[in-house]
Motif scaffolding. Structure first.
Motif, PDB file in Angstrom:
ATOM      1  N   SER A 160       9.589  -5.330   1.752  1.00  0.00           N
ATOM      2  CA  SER A 160       8.357  -6.081   2.048  1.00  0.00           C
ATOM      3  C   SER A 160       8.755  -7.620   1.567  1.00  0.00           C
ATOM      4  CB  SER A 160       7.174  -5.856   1.237  1.00  0.00           C
ATOM      5  OG  SER A 160       7.500  -5.235  -0.108  1.00  0.00           O
ATOM      6  N   ASN A 161       9.919  -7.553   0.872  1.00  0.00           N
ATOM      7  CA  ASN A 161      10.310  -8.959   0.443  1.00  0.00           C
ATOM      8  C   ASN A 161      11.997  -9.152   0.728  1.00  0.00           C
ATOM      9  OD1 ASN A 161       7.998  -9.924  -1.836  1.00  0.00           O
ATOM     10  ND2 ASN A 161       8.579  -7.740  -1.601  1.00  0.00           N
ATOM     11  N   TYR A 210      10.968  -2.491  -6.784  1.00  0.00           N
ATOM     12  CA  TYR A 210      10.107  -3.162  -7.750  1.00  0.00           C
ATOM     13  C   TYR A 210       8.824  -2.533  -7.662  1.00  0.00           C
ATOM     14  CZ  TYR A 210      13.498  -7.092  -8.243  1.00  0.00           C
ATOM     15  OH  TYR A 210      14.755  -7.678  -8.253  1.00  0.00           O
ATOM     16  N   LYS A 211       8.056  -2.728  -8.439  1.00  0.00           N
ATOM     17  CA  LYS A 211       6.630  -2.178  -8.400  1.00  0.00           C
ATOM     18  C   LYS A 211       5.810  -2.803  -7.456  1.00  0.00           C
ATOM     19  CE  LYS A 211       5.397  -1.163 -13.166  1.00  0.00           C
ATOM     20  NZ  LYS A 211       6.215  -2.121 -14.208  1.00  0.00           N
ATOM     21  N   HIS A 212       6.091  -4.029  -7.079  1.00  0.00           N
ATOM     22  CA  HIS A 212       5.303  -4.706  -5.925  1.00  0.00           C
ATOM     23  C   HIS A 212       5.894  -4.420  -4.691  1.00  0.00           C
ATOM     24  CE1 HIS A 212       8.386  -7.659  -7.189  1.00  0.00           C
ATOM     25  NE2 HIS A 212       8.301  -7.907  -5.889  1.00  0.00           N
ATOM     26  N   GLY A 213       6.897  -3.739  -4.470  1.00  0.00           N
ATOM     27  CA  GLY A 213       7.547  -3.300  -3.221  1.00  0.00           C
ATOM     28  C   GLY A 213       9.059  -3.330  -3.023  1.00  0.00           C
ATOM     29  N   HIS A 268       7.054 -14.122   1.053  1.00  0.00           N
ATOM     30  CA  HIS A 268       7.742 -13.036   0.599  1.00  0.00           C
ATOM     31  C   HIS A 268       9.198 -13.142   0.817  1.00  0.00           C
ATOM     32  CE1 HIS A 268       4.211 -10.714  -0.285  1.00  0.00           C
ATOM     33  NE2 HIS A 268       3.509 -11.184   0.630  1.00  0.00           N
TER      34      HIS A 268
END
Ligand code: SAH
Length: 358
Positions: A156-157, A103-106, A192
């Motif tokens: 990150s998640n 995803y864009k966020h990681g 997260h």
């Protein structure tokens, strides 16, 4: 330390810092080694590769402990969106799946919590052969470490939505959550991390008291007990009312928003009437005039599994379902399907692999 697998040796990746300190003392090594070990183990460095620790120490350690990372048995990368699906082989050759989504966020990893599953949901591939065993904290953590190592990128998640029911493996999952959030290790913040459950009420109540600010997801999939019991046997033990009661208590205790998953199955739970009933249920059971609990519904078009025969609704029906929820004050998103070309929905790769072996 009850997490050993077919061996007397303790799994290093299942140990907390404090337990590693105790282990160092047991083998006559200085305590400071524990912190050194912890951070290296969690980077995926095996004791054999630790050049900053003497050979004698390593030998003493490995006489009482073991270190295994899940091994990549198969890896599929989507050409459409880079979603990477791993079939991991564990030290006893059982397999589980993990999926990394970009995803864009990681990077987000979806991990498995058990080999197989006991819960028997009618639409799910993971439960077809029943439950083989629980995963240890080391094996839960190992999926994250092995994927990070293989990709050479940070994850990150985490979502616990792979094979298995996390609250049916409660103690190991709690230990894993504390390990993965540790600042000297992988250090993923609890906000997260999401945990998804089919609705084990006693587990939700226990989780509420753990002081772990993760996001709880509830697999609801129906708004009346008749339909829910037909597709989710757990509903016969804890019905919708008792499940939503637990959700209310969870929110009161933690203040954390709860999200609901609703798998849309054509002709079963996807009608406009079902959407309205769902909105009414959530509004009346979870909200009062003075208190507006944030509620989010994730709509997941069912992923067809050849053994189950369920079909996904057409796009128009899905859109209409979402619109009815929104109109009635319930935020709804239609889950974007990632990795469609690699069959990325849980349980199917492990099933195919075991079918080929039979
Ligand atoms: N046991 C946990 C977590 C694993 S399943 C739980 O039930 O929540 C993760 C999510 O995928 C659940 O919402 C589950 O109902 C859903 N799911 C399982 N099989 C599916 C399928 N074939 N199509 C769509 N969603 C599915």
């Amino acid at each position: 330390m009850d997490n050993e697998l077919n061996t007397e040796k303790v799994e290093l990746l299942s140990l907390s810092c404090e337990e590693l300190v105790a282990l160092m003392e047991k083998i006559g090594e200085p305590k400071y080694r524990a912190a050194q070990l912890f951070s290296q183990l969690h980077k995926g460095i095996s004791p054999d590769e630790m050049t900053n620790i003497g050979k004698k120490t390593r030998e003493k350690l490995m006489a009482v402990a073991s270190y295994h990372l899940p091994e990549v048995e198969r890896k599929l990368v989507s050409k459409l969106d880079g979603t990477t699906k791993y079939l991991f082989s564990l030290s006893d050759k059982n397999c589980v799946e993990s999926v990394v989504m970009r995803y864009k966020h990681g990077n987000t990893i979806c991990i498995s919590s058990q080999v197989g599953c006991l819960m028997g949901c009618a639409f799910c591939a993971s439960t077809i052969g029943g439950k083989v065993r629980d995963l240890s904290p080391a094996e839960l953590l190992g999926q994250v470490i092995a994927a990070q190592k293989d990709m050479g990128e940070r994850i990150s998640n985490i979502v616990m939505m792979g094979i298995g029911e996390p609250l049916d493996n409660y103690n190991n999952v709690m230990k894993f959550l504390r390990l993965v959030g540790h600042e000297d290790g992988i250090n993923i913040g609890y906000r997260h991390i999401s945990l998804s459950t089919c609705g084990i009420v006693t587990g939700i109540d226990k989780l509420a008291k753990e002081n772990l600010p993760i996001t709880l997801s509830i697999s609801l999939h129906a708004s009346d007990d008749k339909t829910r019991s037909e597709i989710m046997p757990i509903n016969k033990k804890w019905n919708i009312d008792s499940l939503l009661g637990a959700c209310k208590r969870y929110f009161a205790e933690t203040g954390r928003r709860i999200s609901f998953e609703y798998t849309l199955i054509s002709g079963k739970n996807d009608s406009p009437e079902a959407a309205l009933a769902l909105a009414k249920l959530l509004n009346s059971r979870l909200r009062t005039r003075t208190e507006t609990m944030p509620i989010h519904v994730n709509l997941i078009p069912v992923n067809p599994v050849k053994e189950t025969g369920f079909k996904e609704p057409d796009r128009a029906a899905i859109g209409k379902f979402a619109a009815i929820l929104e109109k009635n004050g319930i935020r709804a998103t239609i889950r974007r399907t990632l990795g469609e070309d690699i069959n990325a929905s849980c349980g199917q790769l492990r099933r195919n692999a075991s079918e080929n072996k039979e």
